[in-house]
Write an enzyme that holds these catalytic residues in place. Structure first.
Site, short mmCIF file in Angstrom:
data_model
loop_
_atom_site.label_atom_id
_atom_site.label_comp_id
_atom_site.label_asym_id
_atom_site.label_seq_id
_atom_site.Cartn_x
_atom_site.Cartn_y
_atom_site.Cartn_z
N ASP A 128 5.00 4.98 4.94
CA ASP A 128 4.35 3.69 4.77
C ASP A 128 4.45 2.91 6.07
O ASP A 128 5.46 3.02 6.78
CB ASP A 128 5.08 2.92 3.65
CG ASP A 128 4.20 1.92 2.95
OD1 ASP A 128 3.07 2.28 2.60
OD2 ASP A 128 4.64 0.77 2.75
N TYR B 131 5.28 -0.20 8.51
CA TYR B 131 6.26 -1.28 8.42
C TYR B 131 5.58 -2.51 7.84
O TYR B 131 4.44 -2.83 8.19
CB TYR B 131 6.82 -1.60 9.81
CG TYR B 131 7.56 -0.44 10.45
CD1 TYR B 131 8.63 0.16 9.80
CD2 TYR B 131 7.19 0.04 11.70
CE1 TYR B 131 9.32 1.21 10.39
CE2 TYR B 131 7.88 1.09 12.30
CZ TYR B 131 8.94 1.67 11.64
OH TYR B 131 9.62 2.71 12.21
N PHE C 218 6.83 5.68 12.47
CA PHE C 218 8.14 5.49 13.09
C PHE C 218 8.11 4.60 14.34
O PHE C 218 9.15 4.28 14.89
CB PHE C 218 8.80 6.84 13.45
CG PHE C 218 9.19 7.68 12.26
CD1 PHE C 218 10.36 7.42 11.57
CD2 PHE C 218 8.38 8.70 11.81
CE1 PHE C 218 10.72 8.17 10.46
CE2 PHE C 218 8.73 9.47 10.71
CZ PHE C 218 9.89 9.20 10.03
N HIS D 194 15.79 13.15 5.99
CA HIS D 194 15.12 12.05 6.69
C HIS D 194 16.09 11.42 7.70
O HIS D 194 17.30 11.42 7.49
CB HIS D 194 14.68 11.00 5.66
CG HIS D 194 13.71 10.00 6.17
ND1 HIS D 194 14.10 8.88 6.87
CD2 HIS D 194 12.35 9.93 6.08
CE1 HIS D 194 13.04 8.17 7.19
NE2 HIS D 194 11.96 8.78 6.73
#
Length: 364
Positions: free
Chosen positions: A189, A191, A202, A326
């Site tokens: 998703d 930010y 990222f 992750h």
């Protein structure tokens, strides 16, 4: 960014269901022992030459990465797509496309709904995805976004409270042309804080604090490449320009509401983006030109259960698929830190495409 350390990102939330756990090592990924052995046989940067010896070295290295075991029975795997390996696949550079012609083919409603895509989606992607964005589900997604105020690239994210700014929703497609994709890093998703999202998974723009997951990504690169100096910023544009597709599975979000635009159609669309990479990724990398504009395979870095699901259908013989936990602070110590993914990716890319296929992870 003031208070950046206290920001909680959706990507930093770990699903706790045991059934969702992703093991660090996946069949088809090279082990540390294999890499050590490979490095001893093939110095970094070495390319296979047109001699019998060169070809033997390349095949041996690629076979090693494939992790094949001739003594083990082959698993019964249902082929989901066959066009990626078909010789009938039209070469990427010869796929005909006219931006003006496509625009003229749209209905008045489609022109209103798809103006953003026609203006900002990278042309190498638009010509492959042009039929996808006219499908009912995508038009319905665009109607939803239109209700949110997302119309054209000049709309302001501050006034809309939808992130990233419309002009940046497809920035991944412009920074990383389809035929130049070497590696895909899948996020979930965007930010959802003001000024954080800019269309790359990222990554955050200059001036925004480095997110927790990205700090762990930097730590892993440092462990694999001691010469790496982790930057004080979190802008990964240099990677995107070097062939790393930084793709979120959902491309927009409402301010302050993580996951608010999930299940609206973005996931189906980005699955088609992955399909396009499956067919054409690496088609225009030097060393791959003899394929006639057809992809020979690339590297997928799937961190966490969500990302692993997105690449589960791909051909592990064609692509190198590296999965682990992750990089979130909640799970980084459960298999992300120490996974060796960045070096493994470059070893495989060097064997496939030569030095031009490698990514300079240290250049940010």
């Amino acid at each position: 960014m003031t208070g950046a350390e206290n920001v909680v990102y959706l990507e930093d939330l770990e699903e706790k269901s045991e059934s969702e756990t992703v093991k660090p090592h996946v069949s088809g990924a090279p082990t540390s022992a294999e890499l050590t052995k490979a490095e001893a046989k093939a110095p970094a940067g070495a390319q296979a030459k047109s001699t019998g010896v060169g070809l033997k070295r390349q095949r041996t290295l690629l076979d090693m990465f494939a992790g094949s075991d001739s003594s083990a029975p082959a698993p019964a795997v249902k082929k989901i797509r066959t066009e990626s390996s078909s010789s009938s696949l039209q070469p990427l550079n010869s796929v005909p496309f006219s931006s003006s012609g496509f625009w003229e083919s749209l209905t008045d409603e489609e022109k209103e709904l798809l103006a953003l895509e026609c203006e900002t989606l990278g042309k190498s992607w638009l010509k492959i995805l042009k039929d996808e964005i006219r499908k009912p589900y995508f038009l319905q997604l665009k109607r939803f976004l239109l209700e949110q105020g997302v119309r054209g690239p000049d709309d302001s994210a501050k006034s809309l409270k939808v992130y990233p700014a419309p002009k940046n929703i497809y920035s991944w497609s412009n920074l990383t042309p389809l035929g130049r994709v070497k590696v895909v890093i899948i996020g979930q998703d965007p930010y959802h804080g003001a000024g954080q999202a800019h269309g790359l998974s990222f990554s955050v723009p200059p001036g925004v604090g480095v997110p927790p997951s990205l700090r762990n990504i930097y730590a892993e690169i440092k462990a694999e490449y001691p010469e790496f100096a982790p930057p004080k910023h979190g802008n990964l544009t240099a990677w995107a320009e070097n062939g790393v597709l930084l793709l979120n599975t959902c491309l927009t979000v409402k301010a302050g509401e993580a996951g608010s635009h999930s299940n609206r159609g973005w996931e189906q669309f980005t699955d088609k983006v992955v399909d396009a990479v499956d067919r054409y990724g690496g088609a225009n990398i030097s060393g791959g030109s003899h394929t006639g504009g057809r992809g020979r395979g690339i590297v997928f870095l799937a961190w966490g259960a969500w990302a692993a699901k997105r690449v589960a259908k791909l051909d592990k013989k064609k692509h190198l698929i590296l999965a682990s936990a992750h990089p979130s602070p909640f799970s980084a110590n459960k298999g992300f830190l120490g996974n060796g993914h960045f070096k493994k990716a470059n070893m495989w890319l060097d064997a496939k495409y030569g030095p031009d296929g490698c990514v300079d992870w240290c250049k940010l």
